[in-house]
Design a protein around this motif. Structure first.
Motif, PDB file in Angstrom:
ATOM      1  N   LEU A 126       0.855  -1.178   0.000  1.00 57.50           N
ATOM      2  CA  LEU A 126       0.000   0.000   0.000  1.00 57.50           C
ATOM      3  C   LEU A 126       0.895   1.233   0.000  1.00 57.50           C
ATOM      4  N   THR A 127       0.575   2.200  -0.860  1.00 64.51           N
ATOM      5  CA  THR A 127       1.256   3.497  -0.845  1.00 64.51           C
ATOM      6  C   THR A 127       0.200   4.551  -0.566  1.00 64.51           C
ATOM      7  N   VAL A 128       0.416   5.315   0.517  1.00 66.25           N
ATOM      8  CA  VAL A 128      -0.593   6.259   0.990  1.00 66.25           C
ATOM      9  C   VAL A 128       0.006   7.660   1.026  1.00 66.25           C
ATOM     10  N   HIS A 129      -0.614   8.598   0.337  1.00 66.55           N
ATOM     11  CA  HIS A 129      -0.154   9.982   0.307  1.00 66.55           C
ATOM     12  C   HIS A 129      -0.945  10.795   1.319  1.00 66.55           C
ATOM     13  N   LEU A 130      -0.237  11.335   2.300  1.00 67.86           N
ATOM     14  CA  LEU A 130      -0.872  12.080   3.385  1.00 67.86           C
ATOM     15  C   LEU A 130      -0.739  13.576   3.115  1.00 67.86           C
ATOM     16  N   TYR A 131      -1.851  14.181   2.686  1.00 68.94           N
ATOM     17  CA  TYR A 131      -1.855  15.605   2.379  1.00 68.94           C
ATOM     18  C   TYR A 131      -2.467  16.439   3.503  1.00 68.94           C
ATOM     19  N   HIS A 132      -3.368  15.832   4.282  1.00 69.84           N
ATOM     20  CA  HIS A 132      -4.171  16.609   5.215  1.00 69.84           C
ATOM     21  C   HIS A 132      -3.880  16.308   6.688  1.00 69.84           C
ATOM     22  N   GLY A 133      -2.840  15.579   6.960  1.00 71.70           N
ATOM     23  CA  GLY A 133      -2.526  15.208   8.336  1.00 71.70           C
ATOM     24  C   GLY A 133      -1.928  13.825   8.383  1.00 71.70           C
ATOM     25  N   LYS A 134      -2.259  13.061   9.416  1.00 72.15           N
ATOM     26  CA  LYS A 134      -1.689  11.729   9.598  1.00 72.15           C
ATOM     27  C   LYS A 134      -2.738  10.620   9.595  1.00 72.15           C
ATOM     28  N   LYS A 135      -3.977  10.965   9.330  1.00 72.73           N
ATOM     29  CA  LYS A 135      -5.043   9.969   9.338  1.00 72.73           C
ATOM     30  C   LYS A 135      -5.273   9.407   7.935  1.00 72.73           C
ATOM     31  N   SER A 136      -5.643   8.131   7.897  1.00 69.54           N
ATOM     32  CA  SER A 136      -5.921   7.478   6.621  1.00 69.54           C
ATOM     33  C   SER A 136      -6.838   6.276   6.867  1.00 69.54           C
ATOM     34  N   CYS A 137      -7.192   5.590   5.798  1.00 71.23           N
ATOM     35  CA  CYS A 137      -8.048   4.408   5.921  1.00 71.23           C
ATOM     36  C   CYS A 137      -7.235   3.117   5.939  1.00 71.23           C
ATOM     37  N   VAL A 138      -5.935   3.211   6.221  1.00 63.91           N
ATOM     38  CA  VAL A 138      -5.075   2.026   6.217  1.00 63.91           C
ATOM     39  C   VAL A 138      -5.563   0.985   7.218  1.00 63.91           C
ATOM     40  N   LYS A 139      -6.009   1.421   8.378  1.00 62.27           N
ATOM     41  CA  LYS A 139      -6.476   0.470   9.392  1.00 62.27           C
ATOM     42  C   LYS A 139      -7.609  -0.393   8.848  1.00 62.27           C
ATOM     43  N   GLU A 140      -8.562   0.224   8.144  1.00 65.52           N
ATOM     44  CA  GLU A 140      -9.689  -0.548   7.602  1.00 65.52           C
ATOM     45  C   GLU A 140      -9.224  -1.562   6.560  1.00 65.52           C
ATOM     46  N   ILE A 141      -8.265  -1.178   5.744  1.00 61.43           N
ATOM     47  CA  ILE A 141      -7.764  -2.095   4.713  1.00 61.43           C
ATOM     48  C   ILE A 141      -7.017  -3.269   5.347  1.00 61.43           C
ATOM     49  N   LEU A 142      -6.140  -2.966   6.285  1.00 60.13           N
ATOM     50  CA  LEU A 142      -5.381  -4.035   6.947  1.00 60.13           C
ATOM     51  C   LEU A 142      -6.310  -4.990   7.688  1.00 60.13           C
ATOM     52  N   GLY A 143      -7.419  -4.466   8.202  1.00 57.57           N
ATOM     53  CA  GLY A 143      -8.357  -5.302   8.944  1.00 57.57           C
ATOM     54  C   GLY A 143      -9.009  -6.377   8.095  1.00 57.57           C
ATOM     55  N   GLU A 144      -8.997  -6.199   6.774  1.00 58.64           N
ATOM     56  CA  GLU A 144      -9.606  -7.178   5.875  1.00 58.64           C
ATOM     57  C   GLU A 144      -8.603  -8.185   5.333  1.00 58.64           C
ATOM     58  N   LEU A 145      -7.314  -7.982   5.619  1.00 61.09           N
ATOM     59  CA  LEU A 145      -6.279  -8.801   5.002  1.00 61.09           C
ATOM     60  C   LEU A 145      -5.417  -9.467   6.066  1.00 61.09           C
ATOM     61  N   TRP A 146      -5.145 -10.736   5.885  1.00 57.65           N
ATOM     62  CA  TRP A 146      -4.371 -11.500   6.864  1.00 57.65           C
ATOM     63  C   TRP A 146      -2.890 -11.551   6.517  1.00 57.65           C
ATOM     64  N   GLN A 147      -2.553 -11.336   5.239  1.00 57.59           N
ATOM     65  CA  GLN A 147      -1.177 -11.539   4.789  1.00 57.59           C
ATOM     66  C   GLN A 147      -0.273 -10.382   5.211  1.00 57.59           C
ATOM     67  N   ARG A 148       1.036 -10.607   5.083  1.00 54.43           N
ATOM     68  CA  ARG A 148       1.996  -9.526   5.339  1.00 54.43           C
ATOM     69  C   ARG A 148       1.686  -8.356   4.413  1.00 54.43           C
ATOM     70  N   MET A 149       1.743  -7.136   4.969  1.00 53.68           N
ATOM     71  CA  MET A 149       1.504  -5.942   4.183  1.00 53.68           C
ATOM     72  C   MET A 149       2.642  -4.955   4.394  1.00 53.68           C
TER      73      MET A 149
END
Length: 340
Positions: A126-149
């Motif tokens: 996952l590559t996430v561009h943070l323009y507005h602070g430090k919050k993102s939806c990464v937690k929700e994505i990781l919660g659906e996936l069991w494999q190494r990320m």
């Protein structure tokens, strides 16, 4: 690429994409309207019924596809890049995308439909561009996936007046702080206690714990680092090495105590780590070992021999220079002189 879309309240909703390239880069806008949403099942072959009330748009490279363009869905996709205008993706959008490896988006993406990553067993970056602070939806994505990320946060320190219309794979521009993190895998195993006739769940890997390091969609780096002893007891050596060097490389949010913890791990496992880095051609991480002065003479000598034996000339040359530096004859120091 040909894109099917619908206009919704002064923004664009992407419905389907057609082309030949397994890397899909969506545009920021279509006919002057921002692309803010990607519909449910957009990249899935399991959509029960195709849309009819839609418009079509062709990107500049559409002519290259010619008549061979096909639906970009399921196993046809390896990488998807969303522009920073996308705020929502629909349910089961990637359902059955078994070859999807990489996903790129920004912190503008805040709404993810249910089951979005069902069947995405190969997704690993996952590559996430943070323009507005430090919050993102990464937690929700990781919660659906069991494999190494492997997650890369591109933290914008400064905000350019103009942003490119389409992102590429390399966003390491001036004013961007690159933070790479490894989230180990985890899985559950149903175990039966036959005499007691009880079925219980056994958890493997530290990945589930690492996925709990978010508070209000913001990653807590201290919490992340505090879990390393747990990972060291449960996860594979190569995963641990990648995790450690990623943290030392960026150093973002890294306390002196946790830095020393990671460096101690390298010292204690230096032979195995060096062998892994040689196999992976990670010269930059071998250089980091030098910068942190973590080499032992024995391991350094063994690494030089191994690098020479497998024909890694650049690494071998660097390690020999490092040996000279440590002896006081190389570029780091001067040869000792003794006066009588």
């Amino acid at each position: 690429m040909k894109i099917q879309y619908r206009i919704q309240d002064n923004y664009i909703e992407i419905i389907r994409c057609f082309g030949n390239d397994p890397k899909v880069v969506l545009p920021e806008s279509i006919n002057g309207l921002p692309v803010q949403k990607v519909a449910a099942y957009a990249f899935s072959a399991q959509k029960q019924e195709e849309e009819t009330d839609i418009a079509e748009y062709e990107t500049e490279d559409a002519f290259m596809a010619g008549g061979g363009a096909h639906l970009l869905a399921a196993g046809e996709i390896e990488e998807i890049v969303f522009p920073d205008t996308v705020e929502e993706i629909g349910r089961y959008i990637f359902y059955g995308c078994k070859n999807l490896l990489k996903l790129e988006f920004s912190d503008s993406l805040t709404r993810i439909g249910s089951g979005a990553f069902t069947g995405c067993g190969e997704l690993s970056h996952l590559t996430v561009h943070l323009y507005h602070g430090k919050k993102s939806c990464v937690k929700e994505i990781l919660g659906e996936l069991w494999q190494r990320m492997d997650v890369t946060f591109c933290n914008k320190i400064s905000y350019p007046e103009e942003r490119p219309a389409v992102w590429g794979t390399d966003r390491r521009t001036e004013g961007t702080e690159i933070i790479k993190l490894v989230f180990p895998e985890h899985y559950e195993e149903a175990v039966e206690n036959t005499p007691a006739r009880i079925l219980f769940t056994r958890h493997h890997g530290a990945g589930n714990n690492y996925r709990q390091c978010f508070y209000g969609r913001e990653l807590d780096y201290r919490k992340y680092d505090s879990l390393f002893p747990l990972a060291a007891a449960q996860d594979k050596g190569e995963v641990l090495a990648d995790l450690v060097f990623c943290r030392l490389e960026s150093g973002y949010g890294l306390t002196d105590k946790n830095r020393q913890m990671y460096e101690s791990y390298i010292r204690e496992n230096l032979p195995q780590i060096t062998e892994y880095l040689l196999d992976q051609d990670r010269l930059e991480w071998l250089q980091l070992i030098s910068e942190r002065r973590l080499w032992s003479q024995k391991v350094l000598d063994e690494a030089i021999e191994r690098a020479a034996a497998v024909g890694k000339a650049e690494i071998s040359g660097y390690l020999m220079d490092e040996r000279q530096s440590q002896s006081g004859k190389g570029p780091r120091g001067k040869k000792k002189r003794f006066a009588l």
